[in-house]
Scaffold this motif. Structure first.
Motif, short mmCIF file in Angstrom:
data_model
loop_
_atom_site.label_atom_id
_atom_site.label_comp_id
_atom_site.label_asym_id
_atom_site.label_seq_id
_atom_site.Cartn_x
_atom_site.Cartn_y
_atom_site.Cartn_z
N GLU A 1 8.58 81.69 60.07
CA GLU A 1 8.10 83.08 60.34
C GLU A 1 6.51 82.54 60.65
N LYS A 2 6.01 81.69 59.80
CA LYS A 2 4.61 81.46 60.45
C LYS A 2 4.36 80.66 61.52
N GLY A 3 5.36 79.60 61.64
CA GLY A 3 5.56 78.65 62.62
C GLY A 3 5.57 79.51 63.86
N LEU A 4 6.51 80.50 64.12
CA LEU A 4 6.55 81.43 65.41
C LEU A 4 5.63 82.34 65.68
N ALA A 5 5.03 82.95 64.57
CA ALA A 5 4.04 83.75 64.85
C ALA A 5 2.54 83.60 64.83
N GLY A 6 2.20 82.26 64.27
CA GLY A 6 0.97 81.50 64.07
C GLY A 6 0.46 80.74 65.32
N ASN A 7 -0.69 80.74 65.48
CA ASN A 7 -1.31 79.98 66.54
C ASN A 7 -1.70 78.38 66.20
N TYR A 8 -0.69 77.79 65.70
CA TYR A 8 -0.87 76.43 65.00
C TYR A 8 -0.84 75.34 66.11
N GLU B 1 16.95 73.15 60.42
CA GLU B 1 16.90 74.28 61.13
C GLU B 1 15.43 74.96 61.50
N VAL B 2 14.47 74.78 60.71
CA VAL B 2 13.32 75.35 61.04
C VAL B 2 12.71 74.71 62.33
N CYS B 3 13.02 73.28 62.41
CA CYS B 3 12.58 72.53 63.56
C CYS B 3 13.30 72.96 64.77
N ARG B 4 14.62 73.13 64.73
CA ARG B 4 15.50 73.48 66.03
C ARG B 4 15.13 74.86 66.54
N LEU B 5 14.81 76.09 65.55
CA LEU B 5 14.17 77.36 65.93
C LEU B 5 12.83 77.40 66.51
N GLU C 1 12.82 75.81 70.21
CA GLU C 1 13.13 76.51 71.04
C GLU C 1 12.36 77.66 71.76
N LYS C 2 11.24 77.96 71.08
CA LYS C 2 9.99 78.82 71.23
C LYS C 2 8.68 77.97 71.83
N LYS C 3 8.25 76.94 71.02
CA LYS C 3 7.14 76.30 71.42
C LYS C 3 7.35 74.64 71.16
#
Length: 235
Positions: free
Chosen positions: A39-46, A62-66, A69-71
């Motif tokens: 959640e934080k990885g997709l929403a935050g500006n890291y 799974e976290v890495c894969r998802l 896909e976006k960043k």
């Protein structure tokens, strides 16, 4: 100030990572399980993610894969597992590097600095061009079109993805497992024979002689690599 996301369920390790990163001038956030990390990885500006493999609620794989896909920000996996297959799986899913537990804090900071610097160089290079031009082969990543000697070559979605991925990593050897996991996903239906079939189809479309490949080389026992541009320059 660069911001790092630490996804780690062991509080003492997460706090140690945060302390050393902050001492070295970074801002750091902590997520204590995989779901919060995603959640934080997709929403935050890291700018970079430190990701433990063994997490509650959702694995680091799974976290890495998802997230991948976006960043395309650097992902550095932190793991106590020493099996090669886990390292290969993590790298195949898009992780940039890994560090073994127990680790020296100075090594962790050095790895973070190195990957942030490398990512900034890559971003600079991408800003200059959205095309790959190698020896008559032009790959336009914006339009997802490919031209050979100025003639358009029609590729399927996965053929384009495979060709583009190999072309932007010239001279780097990828195994069939790595290509399958990176481009099809770890949960995809099928097996690595899919990669072999797509490589063969690509060669039929972009090679004048598919049995004597100019662009995609088979490295026997290891995988495939896209030839470096320097190999096409005659001395």
């Amino acid at each position: 100030m660069k911001t790092i996301l630490i996804v780690e369920d062991e509080a003492s390790i997460a706090e140690l990572q945060r302390d050393y990163l902050e001492i070295n001038g970074y801002r750091a956030d902590i997520a204590e399980n995989g779901e919060i990390g995603l959640e934080k990885g997709l929403a935050g500006n890291y700018d970079l993610i430190l990701l433990d493999l063994m997490l509650p609620k959702m694995s680091g794989f799974e976290v890495c894969r998802l997230i991948r896909e976006k960043k395309d920000i650097p992902i550095l996996m932190v793991t106590a597992k020493r099996e090669d297959i886990d390292m290969i799986r993590g790298l195949g899913l898009g992780a940039d590097d890994y560090i073994m537990k127990p680790f020296k804090p100075a090594e962790l900071v050095a790895r973070v600095k190195a990957h942030l610097a490398r990512y900034e160089r890559l971003i600079g290079n991408k800003a200059m061009t959205n095309e790959v031009n190698i020896h008559g082969l032009r790959i336009d990543s914006d339009s997802r079109r490919v031209y050979l000697e100025n003639e358009e070559i029609i590729l399927t979605t996965k053929e384009f993805d495979l060709l583009h991925f190999l072309a932007i990593h010239p001279n780097r050897v990828f195994s069939k497992d790595q290509l399958f996991e990176r481009l099809w996903g770890i949960d995809a239906i099928g097996d690595t024979q899919t990669v072999t079939v797509h490589i063969r189809k690509l060669r039929e479309k972009i090679e004048k002689d598919s049995s004597n490949s100019r662009y995609i080389e088979t490295v026997w026992g290891a995988g495939y690599r896209f030839r470096s541009p320097s190999e096409f320059i005659k001395p």
